[in-house]
Scaffold this motif. Structure first.
Motif, PDB file in Angstrom:
ATOM      1  N   ALA A 124       0.862  -1.190   0.000  1.00 44.69           N
ATOM      2  CA  ALA A 124       0.000   0.000   0.000  1.00 44.69           C
ATOM      3  C   ALA A 124       0.891   1.231   0.000  1.00 44.69           C
ATOM      4  O   ALA A 124       2.026   1.196   0.452  1.00 44.69           O
ATOM      5  CB  ALA A 124      -0.899   0.005   1.228  1.00 44.69           C
ATOM      6  N   ASN A 125       0.384   2.319  -0.527  1.00 39.78           N
ATOM      7  CA  ASN A 125       1.136   3.567  -0.563  1.00 39.78           C
ATOM      8  C   ASN A 125       0.352   4.673   0.143  1.00 39.78           C
ATOM      9  O   ASN A 125      -0.236   5.536  -0.507  1.00 39.78           O
ATOM     10  CB  ASN A 125       1.428   3.984  -2.004  1.00 39.78           C
ATOM     11  N   PRO A 126       0.313   4.642   1.485  1.00 41.15           N
ATOM     12  CA  PRO A 126      -0.415   5.712   2.182  1.00 41.15           C
ATOM     13  C   PRO A 126       0.266   7.062   1.971  1.00 41.15           C
ATOM     14  O   PRO A 126       1.485   7.140   1.871  1.00 41.15           O
ATOM     15  CB  PRO A 126      -0.368   5.283   3.651  1.00 41.15           C
ATOM     16  N   LEU A 127      -0.544   8.103   1.878  1.00 44.64           N
ATOM     17  CA  LEU A 127      -0.054   9.459   1.678  1.00 44.64           C
ATOM     18  C   LEU A 127      -0.245  10.244   2.961  1.00 44.64           C
ATOM     19  O   LEU A 127      -1.306  10.191   3.571  1.00 44.64           O
ATOM     20  CB  LEU A 127      -0.821  10.136   0.535  1.00 44.64           C
ATOM     21  N   CYS A 128       0.782  10.995   3.360  1.00 47.52           N
ATOM     22  CA  CYS A 128       0.728  11.759   4.604  1.00 47.52           C
ATOM     23  C   CYS A 128       1.065  13.210   4.303  1.00 47.52           C
ATOM     24  O   CYS A 128       2.107  13.495   3.705  1.00 47.52           O
ATOM     25  CB  CYS A 128       1.737  11.216   5.613  1.00 47.52           C
ATOM     26  N   GLY A 129       0.208  14.115   4.736  1.00 45.82           N
ATOM     27  CA  GLY A 129       0.499  15.527   4.582  1.00 45.82           C
ATOM     28  C   GLY A 129       1.637  15.917   5.503  1.00 45.82           C
ATOM     29  O   GLY A 129       1.762  15.399   6.605  1.00 45.82           O
ATOM     30  N   ALA A 130       2.503  16.806   5.057  1.00 49.81           N
ATOM     31  CA  ALA A 130       3.623  17.282   5.859  1.00 49.81           C
ATOM     32  C   ALA A 130       3.605  18.801   5.832  1.00 49.81           C
ATOM     33  O   ALA A 130       3.921  19.412   4.832  1.00 49.81           O
ATOM     34  CB  ALA A 130       4.943  16.748   5.316  1.00 49.81           C
TER      35      ALA A 130
END
Length: 190
Positions: A124-130
């Motif tokens: 899976a490729n979870p996306l996280c805001g930074a």
């Protein structure tokens, strides 16, 4: 060792342990609060995304002195017409990736403390805001559906039914969230 199965529970347990270890390494606990150097806070919120922002708001409204820790930068948006703050899909650069030499779509960019971290874990490729605002910084790509079918299909695959997405699902989201444009006076403040 790579685990063959990775459940939501394992992910949440790992995230909780990671957060706890970060908080423990940064903070010196006392009976009534936490200190960082000479600063004192009754509560510490890690992350300024949706959950962290609401938690900090509620704690502040309750009169609890709260410190919010965020790993990313504060992105300044000078006006509604300025579209040069973030990288675009068509012309990606380091602003689109968190300390990575490639973007979500594999484009090579300069390594920078950009707005989006892509984790490549367990298939899976979870996306996280930074950045200040966390995931809300990057939701324009996945939540706000473009009014133009042409623009939509410049980003998303044709296998997604645009009409169904807009007419059924996006209308459900709109009814729940009641979105509105950012007021000009709020956008103009520092």
């Amino acid at each position: 060792m790579v685990h063959k199965s990775f459940s939501r529970r394992h992910f949440l347990q790992g995230a909780t342990l990671f957060s706890a270890s970060v908080a423990t390494s940064v903070l010196t606990s006392s009976r009534t609060g936490a200190t960082i150097g000479d600063e004192y806070s009754q509560a510490v919120v890690i992350g300024s995304g949706y959950g962290g922002a609401v938690a900090a708001l509620r704690l502040g409204q309750a009169g609890i002195q709260t410190l919010v820790l965020e790993r990313g930068r504060r992105w300044e948006i000078p006006s509604q017409n300025n579209q040069d703050v973030f990288a675009t899909y068509r012309k990606p650069d380091g602003r689109g990736a968190w300390l990575s030499s490639t973007t979500l779509f594999g484009d090579s960019v300069d390594t920078y403390t950009g707005v989006l971290e892509t984790l490549r874990e367990y298939g899976a490729n979870p996306l996280c805001g930074a950045g200040v605002g966390g995931g809300s910084l990057v939701n324009n790509a996945g939540v706000v559906v473009p009014k133009s079918r042409y623009v939509f299909y410049q980003v998303f695959p044709r296998s997604i039914d645009y009409d169904e997405l807009v007419d059924v699902y996006f209308n459900r989201v709109r009814k729940i969230l009641e979105p509105s444009p950012i007021p000009a006076d709020v956008l103009a403040t520092k």
